[in-house]
Design an enzyme around this catalytic site. Sequence first.
Site, short mmCIF file in Angstrom:
data_model
loop_
_atom_site.label_atom_id
_atom_site.label_comp_id
_atom_site.label_asym_id
_atom_site.label_seq_id
_atom_site.Cartn_x
_atom_site.Cartn_y
_atom_site.Cartn_z
N CYS A 132 0.81 -1.22 0.00
CA CYS A 132 0.00 0.00 0.00
C CYS A 132 0.85 1.28 0.00
O CYS A 132 0.57 2.22 -0.75
CB CYS A 132 -0.96 -0.01 1.19
N HIS A 238 -2.44 6.40 4.74
CA HIS A 238 -1.01 6.42 4.99
C HIS A 238 -0.38 7.71 4.46
O HIS A 238 -0.85 8.27 3.46
CB HIS A 238 -0.31 5.26 4.27
#
Length: 327
Positions: A132, A238
């Site tokens: 990711c 994130h």
Amino acid sequence: MRKTAYSVGLVGATGLIGEKFLRTLEKRNFPVGELRLFASEKSAGKKLRAFGRNCVAEHLRDGCFVGLDFVFFSAGKEVSAAYAVKAEDAGAVVIDNSSAFREDPAIPLVVPEINFSAVDLRKRRIIANPNCSTIQVVLPLAVLDKHYGIERIIYTTYQAVSGSGKKGVADLRLTENGFSPTYYPLPIAKTCIAEIGGIMPDGYTEEERKMQFETNKILGASIPVSATCVRTPIENCHAVSAEVQLKKEFGTEDVKRRLASADGIILKDLPSAVDSDGRYETFVGRIRKSTAFENGLAFLTYADNTLRGAAFNAVAIAEKIITENVP
């Protein structure tokens, strides 16, 4: 393999990321005909609603992939290692969200805006979805590498607990309310944890190793990369800070112009999780010259790790296979 509708399977359908896969397929009107959901024996029988119909999760087992065109895997490395090849052998295109095949030289590791040309279904029908954090930061890096060339990269990631699935989110809630953690080694609501994955012999973690390797595989490069990956007390999205030494001289305004015109990127002076939550794009900002590297650039990215960094990237690969009529 163009059709009006496709038979689609989803392994790990009852997990946090599996649920994001379902919602992404729905929102993007993926041409699903038959939809089959697979889960562990523990979760088999759970009812899920998708595409206006009620679906019951089946127990994942040998022989369950017959007749499927696409199978998305989002159930972890061990499950993918055990079943992805079986789905491939049954004739499906497999898009795997785990780390099981990312380092296999025969399996393409794909961000569709960058290296979709690596997909060749005549050779293998398994495609690996990258980590990711790698997905979000490699989008601007591909632009930089194309126009300026990259000498070296230093990353620091700030990763949300949703990257650990439902267990990570549950630990955040527990420790926010004063309870002891059951998943992380420390109370995540009260600290950041600079260890994601096991520690390797060289002192780097498995997550850091992923970013080092995957950056180069996606870019088709051999760039020195160092990474520090940190779990933070935020539920979703994130951030990745990058310092990049470039081969050619650059101006920050020229860099901004090139990034702003690239697919999958939104430029913003101060990107945040508020911007990126629920979005498919990577937000890029804090663009400035590095004071540590000669001819260096520093920038920050934010992205929804469950979408841009997982479900959306995988679904976008399948969409491109369809629209480009990949044989």
